[in-house]
Motif scaffolding. Structure first.
Motif, PDB file in Angstrom:
ATOM      1  N   MET A  66       0.832  -1.188   0.005  1.00 16.36           N
ATOM      2  CA  MET A  66      -0.035   0.025   0.019  1.00 16.36           C
ATOM      3  C   MET A  66       0.907   1.100  -0.101  1.00 16.36           C
ATOM      4  SD  MET A  66      -2.885   0.871   2.682  1.00 16.36           S
ATOM      5  CE  MET A  66      -3.420   2.737   2.975  1.00 16.36           C
ATOM      6  N   ALA A  67       0.469   2.016  -0.824  1.00 14.27           N
ATOM      7  CA  ALA A  67       1.333   3.422  -1.138  1.00 14.27           C
ATOM      8  C   ALA A  67       1.027   4.242   0.206  1.00 14.27           C
ATOM      9  CB  ALA A  67       1.047   4.103  -2.300  1.00 14.27           C
ATOM     10  N   LYS A  68       1.879   5.095   0.833  1.00 11.79           N
ATOM     11  CA  LYS A  68       1.831   5.995   1.960  1.00 11.79           C
ATOM     12  C   LYS A  68       1.148   7.244   1.259  1.00 11.79           C
ATOM     13  CE  LYS A  68       4.212   8.215   5.694  1.00 11.79           C
ATOM     14  NZ  LYS A  68       5.362   8.164   6.326  1.00 11.79           N
ATOM     15  N   LEU A  69       0.098   7.917   1.946  1.00 12.70           N
ATOM     16  CA  LEU A  69      -0.429   8.910   1.399  1.00 12.70           C
ATOM     17  C   LEU A  69      -0.028  10.269   2.103  1.00 12.70           C
ATOM     18  CD1 LEU A  69      -4.349   7.689   1.582  1.00 12.70           C
ATOM     19  CD2 LEU A  69      -2.808   7.886  -0.475  1.00 12.70           C
ATOM     20  N   SER A  70       0.048  11.334   1.324  1.00 13.07           N
ATOM     21  CA  SER A  70       0.525  12.443   1.993  1.00 13.07           C
ATOM     22  C   SER A  70      -0.556  12.888   2.504  1.00 13.07           C
ATOM     23  CB  SER A  70       1.255  13.374   0.871  1.00 13.07           C
ATOM     24  OG  SER A  70       0.133  13.798   0.141  1.00 13.07           O
ATOM     25  N   GLN A  71      -0.406  14.229   3.463  1.00 14.12           N
ATOM     26  CA  GLN A  71      -1.172  14.795   4.201  1.00 14.12           C
ATOM     27  C   GLN A  71      -2.260  15.611   3.014  1.00 14.12           C
ATOM     28  OE1 GLN A  71       0.824  17.968   6.694  1.00 14.12           O
ATOM     29  NE2 GLN A  71       0.599  16.602   8.583  1.00 14.12           N
ATOM     30  N   GLU A  72      -1.726  16.089   2.167  1.00 14.15           N
ATOM     31  CA  GLU A  72      -2.600  16.938   1.150  1.00 14.15           C
ATOM     32  C   GLU A  72      -3.550  15.680   0.939  1.00 14.15           C
ATOM     33  OE1 GLU A  72       0.912  17.092   0.945  1.00 14.15           O
ATOM     34  OE2 GLU A  72       0.877  19.008   1.800  1.00 14.15           O
ATOM     35  N   ASP A  73      -2.982  14.540   0.369  1.00 11.37           N
ATOM     36  CA  ASP A  73      -4.129  13.387  -0.160  1.00 11.37           C
ATOM     37  C   ASP A  73      -5.096  13.048   1.021  1.00 11.37           C
ATOM     38  OD1 ASP A  73      -2.546  13.359  -2.306  1.00 11.37           O
ATOM     39  OD2 ASP A  73      -1.317  11.510  -1.888  1.00 11.37           O
ATOM     40  N   LEU A  74      -4.644  12.713   2.148  1.00 20.19           N
ATOM     41  CA  LEU A  74      -5.594  12.629   3.026  1.00 20.19           C
ATOM     42  C   LEU A  74      -6.702  13.653   3.320  1.00 20.19           C
ATOM     43  CD1 LEU A  74      -3.072  11.189   5.809  1.00 20.19           C
ATOM     44  CD2 LEU A  74      -5.136   9.584   4.684  1.00 20.19           C
ATOM     45  N   LEU A  75      -6.169  14.984   3.366  1.00 18.89           N
ATOM     46  CA  LEU A  75      -7.180  16.119   3.446  1.00 18.89           C
ATOM     47  C   LEU A  75      -7.992  15.987   2.179  1.00 18.89           C
ATOM     48  CD1 LEU A  75      -4.834  18.885   4.787  1.00 18.89           C
ATOM     49  CD2 LEU A  75      -6.467  17.689   6.089  1.00 18.89           C
ATOM     50  N   ALA A  76      -7.583  15.622   1.027  1.00 21.80           N
ATOM     51  CA  ALA A  76      -8.340  15.715  -0.122  1.00 21.80           C
ATOM     52  C   ALA A  76      -9.682  14.655   0.210  1.00 21.80           C
ATOM     53  CB  ALA A  76      -7.820  15.465  -1.128  1.00 21.80           C
ATOM     54  N   GLN A  77      -9.361  13.586   0.691  1.00 19.08           N
ATOM     55  CA  GLN A  77      -9.922  12.445   0.977  1.00 19.08           C
ATOM     56  C   GLN A  77     -11.291  13.073   2.047  1.00 19.08           C
ATOM     57  OE1 GLN A  77     -10.662   9.414  -0.400  1.00 19.08           O
ATOM     58  NE2 GLN A  77      -8.878  10.165  -2.020  1.00 19.08           N
ATOM     59  N   PHE A  78     -10.805  13.536   3.171  1.00 15.85           N
ATOM     60  CA  PHE A  78     -11.576  14.124   4.329  1.00 15.85           C
ATOM     61  C   PHE A  78     -12.501  15.141   3.604  1.00 15.85           C
ATOM     62  CE2 PHE A  78      -7.876  12.926   7.335  1.00 15.85           C
ATOM     63  CZ  PHE A  78      -8.752  11.397   7.515  1.00 15.85           C
ATOM     64  N   GLU A  79     -11.959  15.997   2.699  1.00 18.22           N
ATOM     65  CA  GLU A  79     -13.139  17.032   2.017  1.00 18.22           C
ATOM     66  C   GLU A  79     -14.322  16.171   1.349  1.00 18.22           C
ATOM     67  OE1 GLU A  79     -10.287  20.889   0.895  1.00 18.22           O
ATOM     68  OE2 GLU A  79     -10.560  19.444  -0.568  1.00 18.22           O
ATOM     69  N   GLU A  80     -13.956  15.171   0.919  1.00 18.58           N
ATOM     70  CA  GLU A  80     -15.064  14.559   0.003  1.00 18.58           C
ATOM     71  C   GLU A  80     -16.041  13.783   1.089  1.00 18.58           C
ATOM     72  OE1 GLU A  80     -13.084  12.015  -2.924  1.00 18.58           O
ATOM     73  OE2 GLU A  80     -12.211  13.802  -3.757  1.00 18.58           O
ATOM     74  N   MET A  81     -15.911  13.682   2.270  1.00 19.66           N
ATOM     75  CA  MET A  81     -16.530  12.764   2.966  1.00 19.66           C
ATOM     76  C   MET A  81     -17.731  13.923   3.636  1.00 19.66           C
ATOM     77  SD  MET A  81     -13.973  10.781   5.624  1.00 19.66           S
ATOM     78  CE  MET A  81     -13.905   9.098   5.333  1.00 19.66           C
TER      79      MET A  81
END
Length: 129
Positions: free
Chosen positions: A1-16
Motif C-alpha cells: 500500500m502506498a503511503k498517502l501524503s497529508q494533502e491526499d488525506l485532506l483531499a479524501q476528508f473533504e469528500e466525506m
C-alpha cells in the motif's frame, strides 16, 4: 500500500460527509485507543510571573456581564435582559430566575459597561468580569 501524503488525506476528508467523518473519527479512536478531543492550552499559574499576569488583566478586551441578582423589579430586569440578548420571554425569565448567570459573554468593554448600567438601572445586581 502506498503511503498517502497529508494533502491526499485532506483531499479524501473533504469528500466525506459529516456523518462519514464522524464514523471515521470513532473508528480511529477505537483502533488506536486515543481520544480526538480538542487540545486546550493551559498556562501554569505563576508561569508568566506576577507582572505578566497584571499586564494580561490590563489588556483584557473581552468581558462577561454576569447577572448576580434580579432585585425587587424583576419584570424590569427581564425586559432589559431581552433587549440586550434578543432572548424570548421564557428564556429571559429563566436566566433571571437562575442567577448568577452570564447575560453577555465576550463583549467589548464599552458594551459590557453599557449593559451593566442598563441592568443596574432596572434594579439588578451585576458583575463585569
Amino acid at each position: 500500500m502506498a503511503k498517502l501524503s497529508q494533502e491526499d488525506l485532506l483531499a479524501q476528508f473533504e469528500e466525506m460527509t459529516l456523518i462519514e467523518l464522524s464514523e471515521f473519527v470513532k473508528a480511529f479512536e477505537e483502533k488506536f485507543d486515543v481520544t480526538a478531543a480538542a487540545a486546550v492550552a493551559v498556562a501554569a499559574p505563576g508561569a508568566a510571573g506576577g507582572a505578566g499576569a497584571a499586564e494580561a488583566a490590563e489588556e483584557q478586551d473581552e468581558f462577561d456581564v454576569i447577572l448576580t441578582g434580579a432585585g425587587e423589579k424583576k419584570i424590569q430586569v427581564i425586559k432589559v435582559v431581552r433587549e440586550l440578548t434578543s432572548l424570548g420571554l421564557k428564556e429571559a425569565k429563566d436566566l433571571v430566575d437562575g442567577t448568577p448567570k452570564p447575560v453577555l459573554e465576550k463583549v467589548a468593554k464599552e458594551a459590557a459597561e453599557k449593559a451593566a448600567e442598563s441592568l443596574k438601572a432596572a434594579g439588578a445586581s451585576v458583575e463585569v468580569k
